[in-house]
Design an enzyme around this catalytic site. Structure first.
Site, PDB file in Angstrom:
ATOM      1  N   CYS A  89      60.493   7.175  64.884  1.00  0.00           N
ATOM      2  CA  CYS A  89      61.851   7.253  65.059  1.00  0.00           C
ATOM      3  C   CYS A  89      62.561   8.191  64.088  1.00  0.00           C
ATOM      4  O   CYS A  89      62.456   9.533  64.158  1.00  0.00           O
ATOM      5  CB  CYS A  89      62.418   5.915  64.981  1.00  0.00           C
ATOM      6  SG  CYS A  89      64.087   5.704  65.896  1.00  0.00           S
ATOM      7  N   HIS A 179      59.080   2.888  68.863  1.00  0.00           N
ATOM      8  CA  HIS A 179      58.411   1.842  67.870  1.00  0.00           C
ATOM      9  C   HIS A 179      57.208   1.411  68.150  1.00  0.00           C
ATOM     10  O   HIS A 179      57.033   0.129  68.937  1.00  0.00           O
ATOM     11  CB  HIS A 179      59.393   0.889  67.521  1.00  0.00           C
ATOM     12  CG  HIS A 179      60.783   1.494  66.584  1.00  0.00           C
ATOM     13  ND1 HIS A 179      60.809   1.502  65.179  1.00  0.00           N
ATOM     14  CD2 HIS A 179      61.845   1.810  67.281  1.00  0.00           C
ATOM     15  CE1 HIS A 179      62.005   2.226  64.929  1.00  0.00           C
ATOM     16  NE2 HIS A 179      62.803   2.271  66.040  1.00  0.00           N
ATOM     17  N   GLU A 181      55.398  -0.609  66.326  1.00  0.00           N
ATOM     18  CA  GLU A 181      55.116  -1.550  65.391  1.00  0.00           C
ATOM     19  C   GLU A 181      55.500  -3.141  66.080  1.00  0.00           C
ATOM     20  O   GLU A 181      55.093  -4.222  65.640  1.00  0.00           O
ATOM     21  CB  GLU A 181      55.576  -1.614  64.134  1.00  0.00           C
ATOM     22  CG  GLU A 181      57.127  -1.679  64.093  1.00  0.00           C
ATOM     23  CD  GLU A 181      57.875  -0.225  64.222  1.00  0.00           C
ATOM     24  OE1 GLU A 181      59.067   0.028  63.852  1.00  0.00           O
ATOM     25  OE2 GLU A 181      57.178   0.641  64.723  1.00  0.00           O
TER      26      GLU A 181
END
Length: 520
Positions: A89, A179, A181
């Site tokens: 990002c 993202h 994660e």
């Protein structure tokens, strides 16, 4: 004192912190692949990174725009270290901006993206090996890359993002706008694994056995022949710290169990029997109930409660330490999540943590925090590796301030008793239903709200108790547990019938975020 990140024989991937409140999840995911990982400041220099000698670098997300005057930057020499880099990002935008590309507000390039989007893979890449050409990812960006730097090529895009994944294969620099994660990126774990294992060349041999050996060495190096005090709460964190410290320094450890009058039902006796008896820890039990409750009388602000308890807890230690000789260290069960929730230089403080923000400036001890690089699930794993029984390792988490932050508003004996008794019923029924391993954390809260009820032929005006039950992996994000209705009904019926001054039960169905796990 040797830090784990500085040990040369340990492979590690560092994550540079650019301000996303949940960027530590990147480190957590990487650890799942058997690679040590932790956050470092974005101000770190290339020379400092050389000294750490990581096998990979991740640039995290963050709320800033790279073109803003106050944007967080990076030492440009980091790009010349020859270490694989993954920008996520903001991290991808920073790579683009620093290396000659262009980043603009998303409205000029497409649209802002918040939520799940479909990523389309246009070019084969090691980063996306064994993942589909179309996959759902979580986007959360207000800026977009419109021109990529020389040496980079497009890997993937989405309907509203012309450059959702880019890479420079020669320099092993990768950028993704989404993202990986978070769980909403369906193949996010695979992408991070590809980066760690196939691009960075990680062996995947980091384990809790490694952690135990290194922490024991670190503790012995730090403490020498001096003595350590540990505050035992009876919770998982302090119990694991106690066993780890005893393994490292033996009878140099003295545990102080402060009974501050804010414990769960029968907890004091259980702590003494479990850790003092079974594990043989040297424990001094201090009855400080009156001392704490007097200071907390009339205090309804949650931050003030935490500060009062944190300060008084250490002052009690001072009193006890003055009776001992040669005590220089105070051990705490601070976790990685505690530090993050208390704020970093790039992230806003959510709440001061009892193991981080409640310590007085004139404290007489040096701190030892052996668990401060671990997440909650890793602490349980550590406990098992230390040979602790499962009923201790899987004990319900309990905050340092105790029931003080599960009583909304000013604390009274009556309110505390409603929480003690209702919480005991909740834990008993969850265990009977066989849900105690499925539900990550569960407890009751006295909301401080009174409501009208009817019991028998009489009108009541009593407290409302909230039940909080969540599912989670690491405590950084959580969903409310969807408990069976028959279990909830039984819990509710028992509480209103067996606990004095309670006539209404509500169930908290809020996830984290936007809420935190505890109410205060």
């Amino acid at each position: 004192m040797t830090e784990i990140s500085m040990l040369k024989d340990v492979q590690k991937i560092i994550v540079l912190d650019y301000g996303s409140q949940y960027n530590q999840l990147i480190a957590r995911r990487i650890r799942e692949f058997g690679v040590f990982s932790e956050l470092k400041s974005h101000k770190i220099t290339a020379q400092e990174i050389r000294e750490i000698n990581p096998i990979g670098i991740v640039l995290s997300g963050g709320p800033n725009s790279v073109y803003a005057d106050n944007a967080f930057g990076i030492d440009p020499e980091i790009f010349e270290l020859g270490i694989p880099i993954l920008g996520i990002c903001y991290g991808m935008q920073l790579i683009t901006d620093q290396l000659g590309g262009k980043v603009v507000p998303a409205g000029q390039a497409g649209n802002r993206e918040y939520g799940q989007s479909t990523l389309n893979i246009r070019t084969a890449s090691k980063l996306f090996a064994d993942t589909p050409d179309e996959q759902l990812v979580l986007m959360s960006h207000g800026d977009a890359v419109t021109e990529i730097p020389d040496g980079f090529h497009l890997v993937g895009d989405s309907n509203d993002c012309p450059y959702a994944a880019i890479e420079n294969s020669e320099k092993h620099i990768y950028g993704i706008q989404f993202h990986p994660e978070v769980r909403h990126s369906v193949y996010g774990n695979d992408i991070l694994r590809n980066f760690a294992i196939f691009i960075c060349g990680a062996r995947g041999d980091w384990s809790m056995d490694n952690f135990i050996d290194m922490q024991i060495e670190k503790i012995r190096e730090t403490v020498g022949d001096k003595k350590v005090l540990l505050g035992l709460s009876g919770g998982v964190d302090s119990s694991v710290v106690g066993v780890l410290l005893q393994k490292a320094i033996g009878d140099q450890l003295t545990c102080i169990f402060v009974d501050h009058g804010l414990l769960r039902k029968d907890e004091g006796d259980q702590v003494m029997g479990m850790l003092g008896g079974k594990f043989g820890l040297n424990i001094i039990r201090v009855d400080a109930k009156d001392r704490f409750l007097e200071l907390l009388a009339g205090v309804d602000d949650p931050e003030k409660k935490r500060k009062i308890i944190g300060n008084e807890f250490v002052y009690v230690f001072d009193d006890e330490a003055s009776k001992l000789k040669g005590v220089d260290f105070l051990a705490q069960g601070t976790l990685y999540t505690d530090i993050i929730e208390s704020g970093t230089e790039t992230a806003q403080t959510i709440k001061s943590h009892h193991n981080v923000g409640g310590l007085p400036e004139d404290m007489q001890f040096q701190l030892i925090e052996p668990l401060n690089t671990l997440f909650k699930d890793e602490v349980r794993e550590l406990g098992i590796a230390l040979g602790m029984p499962e009923n201790i390792v899987w004990r319900q988490p309990f905050p340092g301030p105790g029931l003080a932050i599960r009583v909304m508003g000013a604390i009274t004996e009556e309110k505390l008793e409603t929480v003690r008794e209702s919480d005991a019923i909740l834990r008993e029924e969850i265990a009977k239903a066989g849900l105690d391993r499925d539900v990550w954390q569960y407890f009751t809260v006295n909301t401080g709200v009174r409501s009208v009820g009817v019991m028998g032929d009489g009108r009541t005006y009593d407290y409302t108790i909230a039940i909080r039950a969540i599912t989670s992996i690491d405590g950084m994000t959580a969903d409310f547990a969807q408990l069976p209705w028959d279990v909830l009904k039984k819990i509710s019926t028992r509480i209103v019938n067996e606990v004095d001054h309670v006539n209404r039960i509500v169930y908290d169905i809020t996830s984290k975020p936007p809420a935190t796990v505890e109410w205060e």
